[in-house]
Design an enzyme around this catalytic site. Sequence first.
Site, PDB file in Angstrom:
ATOM      1  N   TYR A  33       0.808  -1.220   0.000  1.00 14.22           N
ATOM      2  CA  TYR A  33       0.000   0.000   0.000  1.00 14.22           C
ATOM      3  C   TYR A  33       0.843   1.272   0.000  1.00 14.22           C
ATOM      4  CZ  TYR A  33      -4.316  -2.671   0.661  1.00 14.22           C
ATOM      5  OH  TYR A  33      -5.387  -3.509   0.498  1.00 14.22           O
TER       6      TYR A  33
ATOM      7  N   LYS B 136       2.735 -14.785   4.956  1.00 14.77           N
ATOM      8  CA  LYS B 136       2.863 -15.805   3.911  1.00 14.77           C
ATOM      9  C   LYS B 136       4.358 -16.005   3.660  1.00 14.77           C
ATOM     10  CE  LYS B 136       0.954 -18.417   0.649  1.00 14.77           C
ATOM     11  NZ  LYS B 136       0.092 -19.589   0.894  1.00 14.77           N
TER      12      LYS B 136
ATOM     13  N   ASP C 110      -3.506 -17.665   4.297  1.00 20.60           N
ATOM     14  CA  ASP C 110      -4.590 -18.391   3.612  1.00 20.60           C
ATOM     15  C   ASP C 110      -5.280 -19.363   4.566  1.00 20.60           C
ATOM     16  OD1 ASP C 110      -2.121 -19.645   3.568  1.00 20.60           O
ATOM     17  OD2 ASP C 110      -2.288 -20.429   1.528  1.00 20.60           O
TER      18      ASP C 110
ATOM     19  N   ASP D 280      -6.007  -5.335   5.793  1.00 24.82           N
ATOM     20  CA  ASP D 280      -7.160  -4.727   5.130  1.00 24.82           C
ATOM     21  C   ASP D 280      -8.183  -5.803   4.773  1.00 24.82           C
ATOM     22  OD1 ASP D 280      -8.813  -2.955   3.833  1.00 24.82           O
ATOM     23  OD2 ASP D 280      -7.574  -2.800   2.022  1.00 24.82           O
TER      24      ASP D 280
ATOM     25  N   ASP E  32     -12.126  -6.921   6.795  1.00 24.67           N
ATOM     26  CA  ASP E  32     -13.467  -7.014   6.201  1.00 24.67           C
ATOM     27  C   ASP E  32     -14.028  -8.415   6.427  1.00 24.67           C
ATOM     28  OD1 ASP E  32     -13.057  -4.408   5.235  1.00 24.67           O
ATOM     29  OD2 ASP E  32     -14.059  -4.830   3.334  1.00 24.67           O
TER      30      ASP E  32
HETATM   31 MG    MG Z   1     -10.626  -1.945   3.498  1.00 24.01          MG
END
Ligand code: MG
Length: 326
Positions: free
Chosen positions: A118, A165, A198, A222, A226
Site C-alpha cells: 500500500y 505468507k 490463507d 485490510d 473485512d
Molecule cells: Mg478496506
Amino acid sequence: MRITVIPGDGIGREVMDAAMLILEKLNLPFEFVWMEAGDEALKKYGKALPDETLEECLKSDAVLFGAAGETAADVIVRLRFELETFANVRPAKSYRGVNCLYEGVDIVIVRENTECLYKGLEFEVAEGVTQGIRVITEKGSRRIAEFAFELARREGRKKVTALHKANVMKKTCGLFRDVCRKVAEGYPDIEFNDYYIDAACMYLVMDPKRFDVILTTNMFGDIVSDLAAGLVGGLGLAPSANIGEKHAIFEPVHGSAPDIAGKGIANPSAMILTACMMLRHFGYIDEANRVEKALEDVLAEGKTTPDLGGNLRTMEMAEEVARRLN
Ligand code: MG
Ligand code: NAI
C-alpha cells in the site's frame, strides 16, 4: 481537544451526522473543525486531499473521518502515511441480538499501516507489464508487533496471532514473521502463534474463537478485517482507529457505499463505535462505555437499519442511542 472532522463522501456524511449527534450530547471539551476531502473535494478544488485539510489534520489532536469514495487511496491511505499512524486497530465483536455468523466473537486486528504494497510504489515498466514494490522493514515490524502485545496486555487479552505468507514471500513476510516471533519472547504472559494467511482465513470462517489479537501486515490486515467484520454482522458494525506517536485518525472500516448512499439507511453503528474508540483514546472511558452500552441495547432490541434486518433510518437509529444516554 481539537478534532478535525472529515465526513468525506457517500454514507461517510450520513454516518458522521449520526456520530456527531452522540458526541455533541456528551458535552465534552472538544472543538470540532469540519474539513473537506474525497471525491467531492476533488471535483470542487482539484485535489482529493486539499492542503488546508492536511494542515488542519496535522495540527489537531485527532481526526474523525467518515469515508472517501474512489479517491480513498489519495485521501485516507495518504493521511495514514502523512500522520504516521502506524497501527490500524480494528475490533470485530459480535453484539447481542445481532443476526450474525458467530456469537461471542471478540477479535482485535492490529494492522501495520505504513508499509507493504500500500505504499503505492507501482510502475508500468513496459507496455503491458506492471510492477508493485512491497516494503517491509524490521523497524516497522517491531513497532507494530510491540503495539499488538502492549494492546493485548492493556486489554487483558491472552493471545497474539501473527498472519503472513513467509513460505512464498520469503524476504518480506519472512522478516515480519521473524520479528514478531522475537518480540513475542519479551511477552511471556501472552500466548503467541503464527499462521499462513490463507489457512488463517479458513480458521477465521470456521473457528473464529481461536483468535484474540491478530497481528499482520498492511494489505493482509485490510482484507482480513473485512472478513472479520463479515463474521459479526458486516461493515455496518466495524470501527477502527489509526494510532501513531503524534497523531490519531478514527474511521469506520467501511467505504462510501455508493449502493446505499443518499438513501439515509446506512448503519451508523460503525461510526458510533469509532467515536467510542476516540473517546477511549482521550481517556473518556466512562463516556465511551455508556455510548457502547446504549448502542448494544439498541442493537439487542432490533432497532436497527435494514442491513441488520431492521427498518430504522440512520438518524433514527442514532437518536435511539442518544435517547438512552439520558
Ligand atoms: Mg478496506
Ligand atoms: P464499502 O465499504 O463502501 O461497501 C461494501 C458493502 O458494505 C456495500 O454493499 C455497502 O452497502 C455495505 N456497507 C458498508 N458500510 C455500511 C454501513 N455503514 N451500513 C450498511 N451497509 C454498509 O466498500 P466498496 O463497495 O468496496 O467501496 C465503495 C467505495 O468506497 C469505493 O469508491 C472505495 O474506493 C471506497 N472505500 C473507501 C474506504 C475509506 O474511505 N476508508 C474504505 C473502503 C472503500
